[in-house]
Design a protein around this motif. Structure first.
Motif, PDB file in Angstrom:
ATOM      1  N   LEU A   1       4.421   5.185  -4.985  1.00  0.00           N
ATOM      2  CA  LEU A   1       4.408   4.637  -3.630  1.00  0.00           C
ATOM      3  C   LEU A   1       5.767   4.040  -3.275  1.00  0.00           C
ATOM      4  CD1 LEU A   1       0.938   2.850  -3.558  1.00  0.00           C
ATOM      5  CD2 LEU A   1       1.537   5.062  -2.560  1.00  0.00           C
ATOM      6  N   PRO A   2       6.137   4.108  -2.002  1.00  0.00           N
ATOM      7  CA  PRO A   2       7.398   3.502  -1.579  1.00  0.00           C
ATOM      8  C   PRO A   2       7.395   1.993  -1.842  1.00  0.00           C
ATOM      9  CG  PRO A   2       6.478   4.886   0.162  1.00  0.00           C
ATOM     10  CD  PRO A   2       5.429   4.774  -0.907  1.00  0.00           C
ATOM     11  N   PRO A   3       8.560   1.420  -2.186  1.00  0.00           N
ATOM     12  CA  PRO A   3       8.641  -0.018  -2.476  1.00  0.00           C
ATOM     13  C   PRO A   3       8.108  -0.898  -1.342  1.00  0.00           C
ATOM     14  CG  PRO A   3      10.664   1.064  -3.145  1.00  0.00           C
ATOM     15  CD  PRO A   3       9.844   2.094  -2.426  1.00  0.00           C
TER      16      PRO A   3
ATOM     17  N   THR B   1       5.715  -0.270   0.705  1.00  0.00           N
ATOM     18  CA  THR B   1       4.250  -0.217   0.656  1.00  0.00           C
ATOM     19  C   THR B   1       3.733  -1.112  -0.463  1.00  0.00           C
ATOM     20  OG1 THR B   1       4.258   2.035   1.535  1.00  0.00           O
ATOM     21  CG2 THR B   1       2.260   1.319   0.399  1.00  0.00           C
ATOM     22  N   LEU B   2       4.367  -1.046  -1.627  1.00  0.00           N
ATOM     23  CA  LEU B   2       3.950  -1.887  -2.749  1.00  0.00           C
ATOM     24  C   LEU B   2       4.149  -3.369  -2.438  1.00  0.00           C
ATOM     25  CD1 LEU B   2       5.206   0.097  -5.856  1.00  0.00           C
ATOM     26  CD2 LEU B   2       2.846  -0.322  -5.182  1.00  0.00           C
ATOM     27  N   ASP B   3       5.233  -3.704  -1.725  1.00  0.00           N
ATOM     28  CA  ASP B   3       5.490  -5.097  -1.371  1.00  0.00           C
ATOM     29  C   ASP B   3       4.390  -5.682  -0.492  1.00  0.00           C
ATOM     30  OD1 ASP B   3       7.828  -5.048  -2.824  1.00  0.00           O
ATOM     31  OD2 ASP B   3       9.134  -4.781  -1.070  1.00  0.00           O
ATOM     32  N   LYS B   4       3.747  -4.841   0.306  1.00  0.00           N
ATOM     33  CA  LYS B   4       2.671  -5.298   1.204  1.00  0.00           C
ATOM     34  C   LYS B   4       1.332  -5.419   0.471  1.00  0.00           C
ATOM     35  CE  LYS B   4       4.896  -3.214   5.169  1.00  0.00           C
ATOM     36  NZ  LYS B   4       4.908  -2.061   6.071  1.00  0.00           N
ATOM     37  N   PHE B   5       1.267  -4.899  -0.732  1.00  0.00           N
ATOM     38  CA  PHE B   5       0.034  -4.914  -1.520  1.00  0.00           C
ATOM     39  C   PHE B   5       0.032  -6.190  -2.353  1.00  0.00           C
ATOM     40  CE2 PHE B   5      -3.323  -3.170  -4.159  1.00  0.00           C
ATOM     41  CZ  PHE B   5      -3.979  -2.339  -3.274  1.00  0.00           C
ATOM     42  N   THR B   6      -0.413  -7.303  -1.758  1.00  0.00           N
ATOM     43  CA  THR B   6      -0.351  -8.620  -2.390  1.00  0.00           C
ATOM     44  C   THR B   6      -1.738  -9.136  -2.733  1.00  0.00           C
ATOM     45  OG1 THR B   6      -0.514  -9.830  -0.307  1.00  0.00           O
ATOM     46  CG2 THR B   6       1.711  -9.147  -1.016  1.00  0.00           C
ATOM     47  N   TYR B   7      -1.770 -10.164  -3.577  1.00  0.00           N
ATOM     48  CA  TYR B   7      -3.055 -10.800  -3.897  1.00  0.00           C
ATOM     49  C   TYR B   7      -3.716 -11.324  -2.631  1.00  0.00           C
ATOM     50  CZ  TYR B   7      -1.471 -10.663  -8.756  1.00  0.00           C
ATOM     51  OH  TYR B   7      -1.021 -10.253  -9.983  1.00  0.00           O
ATOM     52  N   ASN B   8      -2.946 -11.939  -1.778  1.00  0.00           N
ATOM     53  CA  ASN B   8      -3.500 -12.511  -0.557  1.00  0.00           C
ATOM     54  C   ASN B   8      -4.131 -11.446   0.342  1.00  0.00           C
ATOM     55  OD1 ASN B   8      -4.053 -14.635   1.303  1.00  0.00           O
ATOM     56  ND2 ASN B   8      -2.272 -14.000   2.499  1.00  0.00           N
TER      57      ASN B   8
ATOM     58  N   TYR C   1      -8.918  20.761  -5.284  1.00  0.00           N
ATOM     59  CA  TYR C   1      -8.237  20.762  -3.990  1.00  0.00           C
ATOM     60  C   TYR C   1      -6.950  19.963  -4.113  1.00  0.00           C
ATOM     61  CZ  TYR C   1      -8.276  21.246   1.106  1.00  0.00           C
ATOM     62  OH  TYR C   1      -7.995  21.607   2.393  1.00  0.00           O
ATOM     63  N   GLU C   2      -5.964  20.328  -3.306  1.00  0.00           N
ATOM     64  CA  GLU C   2      -4.724  19.571  -3.213  1.00  0.00           C
ATOM     65  C   GLU C   2      -4.411  19.336  -1.746  1.00  0.00           C
ATOM     66  OE1 GLU C   2      -1.246  20.765  -5.399  1.00  0.00           O
ATOM     67  OE2 GLU C   2      -2.476  21.683  -6.967  1.00  0.00           O
ATOM     68  N   LYS C   3      -3.749  18.223  -1.469  1.00  0.00           N
ATOM     69  CA  LYS C   3      -3.315  17.964  -0.105  1.00  0.00           C
ATOM     70  C   LYS C   3      -2.069  17.082  -0.143  1.00  0.00           C
ATOM     71  CE  LYS C   3      -6.057  13.794   0.819  1.00  0.00           C
ATOM     72  NZ  LYS C   3      -7.028  13.146   1.698  1.00  0.00           N
ATOM     73  N   SER C   4      -1.339  17.116   0.945  1.00  0.00           N
ATOM     74  CA  SER C   4      -0.184  16.238   1.122  1.00  0.00           C
ATOM     75  C   SER C   4      -0.581  15.111   2.049  1.00  0.00           C
ATOM     76  CB  SER C   4       0.979  17.008   1.741  1.00  0.00           C
ATOM     77  OG  SER C   4       1.429  17.999   0.866  1.00  0.00           O
ATOM     78  N   THR C   5      -0.049  13.947   1.778  1.00  0.00           N
ATOM     79  CA  THR C   5      -0.282  12.793   2.633  1.00  0.00           C
ATOM     80  C   THR C   5       1.035  12.047   2.762  1.00  0.00           C
ATOM     81  OG1 THR C   5      -1.733  10.894   2.983  1.00  0.00           O
ATOM     82  CG2 THR C   5      -0.992  11.251   0.751  1.00  0.00           C
ATOM     83  N   THR C   6       1.202  11.326   3.846  1.00  0.00           N
ATOM     84  CA  THR C   6       2.424  10.563   4.049  1.00  0.00           C
ATOM     85  C   THR C   6       2.089   9.081   4.031  1.00  0.00           C
ATOM     86  OG1 THR C   6       3.368  12.346   5.367  1.00  0.00           O
ATOM     87  CG2 THR C   6       4.386  10.180   5.587  1.00  0.00           C
ATOM     88  N   ILE C   7       2.771   8.351   3.169  1.00  0.00           N
ATOM     89  CA  ILE C   7       2.584   6.900   3.055  1.00  0.00           C
ATOM     90  C   ILE C   7       3.959   6.260   3.101  1.00  0.00           C
ATOM     91  CG2 ILE C   7       1.794   5.000   1.595  1.00  0.00           C
ATOM     92  CD1 ILE C   7      -0.322   6.880   0.461  1.00  0.00           C
ATOM     93  N   GLY C   8       4.125   5.324   4.017  1.00  0.00           N
ATOM     94  CA  GLY C   8       5.408   4.630   4.145  1.00  0.00           C
ATOM     95  C   GLY C   8       6.565   5.577   4.397  1.00  0.00           C
TER      96      GLY C   8
END
Length: 192
Positions: free
Chosen positions: A40-42, A44-51, A160-167
């Protein structure tokens, strides 16, 4: 409630309760930050917090512990939640043609992976799905995660395979499917 011994560790797996949100959020964040750090892009990871995860799980857990959707947790010998699984009705229209149930996720804290917790959580999810009359299941995972090897070990077939866009980044996902859940029914009889 299932209790078993695995490598001298007490493992308690049970249905999640609405007040388990904090422990589930902690496992969720620690797993994503550890396993997805090179995927995952940095930002995106930064927004994934405990809070943020605590708020989300506190809101969503009541509807994830009843009816067709079920969350299971695994506790260590100290009563600390160290993993969870979540399963319910297939959400993906492409997969719904063949697969009726979906495992939305199996997460085991990085500090205790490799002790059998993930397999037991997977089996609990299947037990729940078969109890609500789903006879086939599938799940999605990112192509570059080591979880793919775990699901193949559990006889999952890449379907199955698919592409997805995140961040802003394009990522590849793989679906694994199980057409025959009978091998897992013997393993989950103790959960009834």
């Amino acid at each position: 409630m299932f209790q078993g011994r695995r490598e001298r560790n007490l493992m308690i797996i049970r249905q999640a309760k609405v007040n388990d949100w904090k422990g589930i959020a902690r496992v969720h964040v620690d797993c994503v930050r550890s396993s997805y750090k090179n995927i995952l892009p940095p930002d995106t990871l930064d927004k994934f917090t405990y809070n943020t995860r605590e708020q989300r799980w506190k809101k969503d857990l009541p509807s994830s512990t009843t009816g067709g959707t079920m969350t299971y947790v695994v506790e260590d010998g100290n009563g600390t939640i160290v993993g969870f699984s979540l399963a319910g009705t297939m959400r993906d229209a492409r997969l719904r043609i063949k697969y009726t149930g979906e495992i939305y996720g199996v997460y085991v804290h990085p500090d205790v992976q490799g002790k059998g917790y993930g397999r037991k959580l997977f089996e609990c999810a299947i037990q729940h799905l078969t109890s609500v009359h789903f006879s086939t299941i599938a799940l999605w995972t990112f192509k570059d995660l080591q979880s793919g090897a775990f699901f193949k070990h559990l006889d999952g077939e890449q379907v199955y395979e698919k592409s997805t866009t995140i961040g802003g980044e394009k990522l590849e996902e793989i679906a694994y499917g199980w057409d025959n859940l009978k091998p897992f029914s013997v393993l989950t009889e103790d959960l009834n």
